[in-house]
Scaffold this motif. Structure first.
Motif, PDB file in Angstrom:
ATOM      1  N   GLU A 130       0.834  -1.202   0.000  1.00  0.00           N
ATOM      2  CA  GLU A 130       0.000   0.000   0.000  1.00  0.00           C
ATOM      3  C   GLU A 130       0.867   1.248   0.000  1.00  0.00           C
ATOM      4  OE1 GLU A 130      -3.458   2.110   2.685  1.00  0.00           O
ATOM      5  OE2 GLU A 130      -3.101  -0.022   2.925  1.00  0.00           O
ATOM      6  N   TYR A 131       0.370   2.260  -0.731  1.00  0.00           N
ATOM      7  CA  TYR A 131       1.058   3.536  -0.906  1.00  0.00           C
ATOM      8  C   TYR A 131       0.038   4.650  -0.768  1.00  0.00           C
ATOM      9  CZ  TYR A 131       4.093   0.093  -2.852  1.00  0.00           C
ATOM     10  OH  TYR A 131       4.847  -1.047  -3.003  1.00  0.00           O
ATOM     11  N   ALA A 132       0.471   5.807  -0.335  1.00  0.00           N
ATOM     12  CA  ALA A 132      -0.437   6.935  -0.151  1.00  0.00           C
ATOM     13  C   ALA A 132      -1.019   7.407  -1.474  1.00  0.00           C
ATOM     14  CB  ALA A 132       0.270   8.087   0.553  1.00  0.00           C
ATOM     15  N   ASN A 133      -0.239   7.262  -2.559  1.00  0.00           N
ATOM     16  CA  ASN A 133      -0.689   7.742  -3.860  1.00  0.00           C
ATOM     17  C   ASN A 133       0.141   7.068  -4.949  1.00  0.00           C
ATOM     18  OD1 ASN A 133       1.792   9.345  -4.164  1.00  0.00           O
ATOM     19  ND2 ASN A 133       0.869  10.634  -2.568  1.00  0.00           N
ATOM     20  N   LEU A 134      -0.241   7.307  -6.182  1.00  0.00           N
ATOM     21  CA  LEU A 134       0.440   6.687  -7.319  1.00  0.00           C
ATOM     22  C   LEU A 134       1.894   7.154  -7.438  1.00  0.00           C
ATOM     23  CD1 LEU A 134       0.085   4.700  -9.613  1.00  0.00           C
ATOM     24  CD2 LEU A 134      -0.811   6.560 -11.021  1.00  0.00           C
ATOM     25  N   ASP A 135       2.165   8.400  -7.100  1.00  0.00           N
ATOM     26  CA  ASP A 135       3.551   8.893  -7.141  1.00  0.00           C
ATOM     27  C   ASP A 135       4.447   8.089  -6.200  1.00  0.00           C
ATOM     28  OD1 ASP A 135       2.989  10.827  -9.041  1.00  0.00           O
ATOM     29  OD2 ASP A 135       2.728  12.431  -7.560  1.00  0.00           O
ATOM     30  N   ASP A 136       3.939   7.767  -5.005  1.00  0.00           N
ATOM     31  CA  ASP A 136       4.728   6.975  -4.060  1.00  0.00           C
ATOM     32  C   ASP A 136       4.987   5.569  -4.601  1.00  0.00           C
ATOM     33  OD1 ASP A 136       4.908   9.092  -2.344  1.00  0.00           O
ATOM     34  OD2 ASP A 136       3.631   8.222  -0.786  1.00  0.00           O
ATOM     35  N   LEU A 137       3.992   4.963  -5.245  1.00  0.00           N
ATOM     36  CA  LEU A 137       4.196   3.649  -5.862  1.00  0.00           C
ATOM     37  C   LEU A 137       5.273   3.744  -6.937  1.00  0.00           C
ATOM     38  CD1 LEU A 137       3.641   0.701  -6.597  1.00  0.00           C
ATOM     39  CD2 LEU A 137       1.663   1.485  -7.907  1.00  0.00           C
ATOM     40  N   GLU A 138       5.190   4.751  -7.778  1.00  0.00           N
ATOM     41  CA  GLU A 138       6.169   4.900  -8.851  1.00  0.00           C
ATOM     42  C   GLU A 138       7.575   5.136  -8.302  1.00  0.00           C
ATOM     43  OE1 GLU A 138       4.372   7.906 -11.327  1.00  0.00           O
ATOM     44  OE2 GLU A 138       2.993   6.426 -12.206  1.00  0.00           O
ATOM     45  N   THR A 139       7.679   5.881  -7.214  1.00  0.00           N
ATOM     46  CA  THR A 139       8.981   6.087  -6.566  1.00  0.00           C
ATOM     47  C   THR A 139       9.515   4.770  -6.030  1.00  0.00           C
ATOM     48  OG1 THR A 139       8.443   8.369  -6.001  1.00  0.00           O
ATOM     49  CG2 THR A 139      10.175   7.307  -4.699  1.00  0.00           C
ATOM     50  N   TYR A 140       8.650   3.979  -5.389  1.00  0.00           N
ATOM     51  CA  TYR A 140       9.034   2.675  -4.853  1.00  0.00           C
ATOM     52  C   TYR A 140       9.546   1.749  -5.952  1.00  0.00           C
ATOM     53  CZ  TYR A 140       8.339  -2.115  -3.218  1.00  0.00           C
ATOM     54  OH  TYR A 140       8.505  -3.443  -2.927  1.00  0.00           O
ATOM     55  N   LEU A 141       8.831   1.705  -7.065  1.00  0.00           N
ATOM     56  CA  LEU A 141       9.172   0.758  -8.125  1.00  0.00           C
ATOM     57  C   LEU A 141      10.574   0.966  -8.687  1.00  0.00           C
ATOM     58  CD1 LEU A 141       5.770   0.566 -10.025  1.00  0.00           C
ATOM     59  CD2 LEU A 141       6.780  -1.175  -8.517  1.00  0.00           C
ATOM     60  N   VAL A 142      11.075   2.194  -8.671  1.00  0.00           N
ATOM     61  CA  VAL A 142      12.404   2.461  -9.219  1.00  0.00           C
ATOM     62  C   VAL A 142      13.453   2.712  -8.131  1.00  0.00           C
ATOM     63  CG1 VAL A 142      11.486   3.326 -11.399  1.00  0.00           C
ATOM     64  CG2 VAL A 142      11.942   4.949  -9.530  1.00  0.00           C
ATOM     65  N   HIS A 143      13.035   2.623  -6.864  1.00  0.00           N
ATOM     66  CA  HIS A 143      13.980   2.848  -5.775  1.00  0.00           C
ATOM     67  C   HIS A 143      15.088   1.794  -5.832  1.00  0.00           C
ATOM     68  CE1 HIS A 143      15.698   3.248  -1.801  1.00  0.00           C
ATOM     69  NE2 HIS A 143      15.081   4.415  -1.720  1.00  0.00           N
ATOM     70  N   PRO A 144      16.339   2.198  -5.638  1.00  0.00           N
ATOM     71  CA  PRO A 144      17.447   1.239  -5.725  1.00  0.00           C
ATOM     72  C   PRO A 144      17.294   0.015  -4.822  1.00  0.00           C
ATOM     73  CG  PRO A 144      18.305   3.475  -5.707  1.00  0.00           C
ATOM     74  CD  PRO A 144      16.817   3.581  -5.464  1.00  0.00           C
ATOM     75  N   LEU A 145      16.778   0.170  -3.611  1.00  0.00           N
ATOM     76  CA  LEU A 145      16.594  -0.990  -2.731  1.00  0.00           C
ATOM     77  C   LEU A 145      15.578  -1.970  -3.309  1.00  0.00           C
ATOM     78  CD1 LEU A 145      16.598   0.667   0.812  1.00  0.00           C
ATOM     79  CD2 LEU A 145      18.417  -0.690  -0.255  1.00  0.00           C
ATOM     80  N   HIS A 146      14.518  -1.447  -3.906  1.00  0.00           N
ATOM     81  CA  HIS A 146      13.517  -2.318  -4.538  1.00  0.00           C
ATOM     82  C   HIS A 146      14.109  -2.998  -5.775  1.00  0.00           C
ATOM     83  CE1 HIS A 146      10.057  -3.050  -7.308  1.00  0.00           C
ATOM     84  NE2 HIS A 146       9.689  -3.752  -6.253  1.00  0.00           N
ATOM     85  N   VAL A 147      14.830  -2.256  -6.579  1.00  0.00           N
ATOM     86  CA  VAL A 147      15.426  -2.820  -7.792  1.00  0.00           C
ATOM     87  C   VAL A 147      16.386  -3.957  -7.443  1.00  0.00           C
ATOM     88  CG1 VAL A 147      16.920  -2.310  -9.777  1.00  0.00           C
ATOM     89  CG2 VAL A 147      15.079  -0.722  -9.138  1.00  0.00           C
ATOM     90  N   VAL A 148      17.228  -3.763  -6.430  1.00  0.00           N
ATOM     91  CA  VAL A 148      18.153  -4.815  -5.995  1.00  0.00           C
ATOM     92  C   VAL A 148      17.365  -6.039  -5.520  1.00  0.00           C
ATOM     93  CG1 VAL A 148      19.827  -5.438  -4.195  1.00  0.00           C
ATOM     94  CG2 VAL A 148      20.080  -3.304  -5.466  1.00  0.00           C
ATOM     95  N   ALA A 149      16.314  -5.823  -4.752  1.00  0.00           N
ATOM     96  CA  ALA A 149      15.499  -6.930  -4.248  1.00  0.00           C
ATOM     97  C   ALA A 149      14.867  -7.714  -5.394  1.00  0.00           C
ATOM     98  CB  ALA A 149      14.423  -6.403  -3.304  1.00  0.00           C
ATOM     99  N   VAL A 150      14.292  -7.002  -6.343  1.00  0.00           N
ATOM    100  CA  VAL A 150      13.644  -7.671  -7.481  1.00  0.00           C
ATOM    101  C   VAL A 150      14.672  -8.465  -8.284  1.00  0.00           C
ATOM    102  CG1 VAL A 150      12.496  -7.253  -9.695  1.00  0.00           C
ATOM    103  CG2 VAL A 150      11.704  -6.086  -7.636  1.00  0.00           C
TER     104      VAL A 150
END
Length: 100
Positions: free
Chosen positions: A63-83
């Motif tokens: 869950e994210y407060a808004n679509l911008d937060d989701l988009e930030t998460y999707l490209v965040h370096p920690l998320h990218v490394v995890a994926v």
């Protein structure tokens, strides 16, 4: 309105023990991101419990407060490394994002 990001995976592992270990690794990798990324309100990974031949094997709900937060998460370096770490576990992936 907040955004719920839902991902369903079919896993490479086809046996019960292999699926369970894959789900455990997905949890170990992704669930700590809640404490590390401000954009991420919640995240859970849950295994499928029935109809293994037709259902996905595991689901992620975050869950994210808004679509911008989701988009930030999707490209965040920690998320990218995890994926990138988890990709070998996935045979397929589908996702949907909904307002809640």
């Amino acid at each position: 309105m907040s955004i719920r990001h839902i991902v369903i995976w079919k896993l490479v592992a086809t046996d019960e023990a292999g699926r369970a270990e894959a789900v455990a690794e997905i949890r170990r990798t992704l669930e700590p991101l809640v404490e590390q990324l401000d954009e991420l309100i919640s995240l859970s990974v849950t295994p499928n419990v029935a109809y293994f031949g037709v259902n996905g094997d595991a689901i992620l709900q975050s869950e994210y407060a808004n679509l911008d937060d989701l988009e930030t998460y999707l490209v965040h370096p920690l998320h990218v490394v995890a994926v990138n770490h988890l990709k070998p576990l996935f045979a397929s992936r589908t996702a949907i994002d909904i307002e809640i």
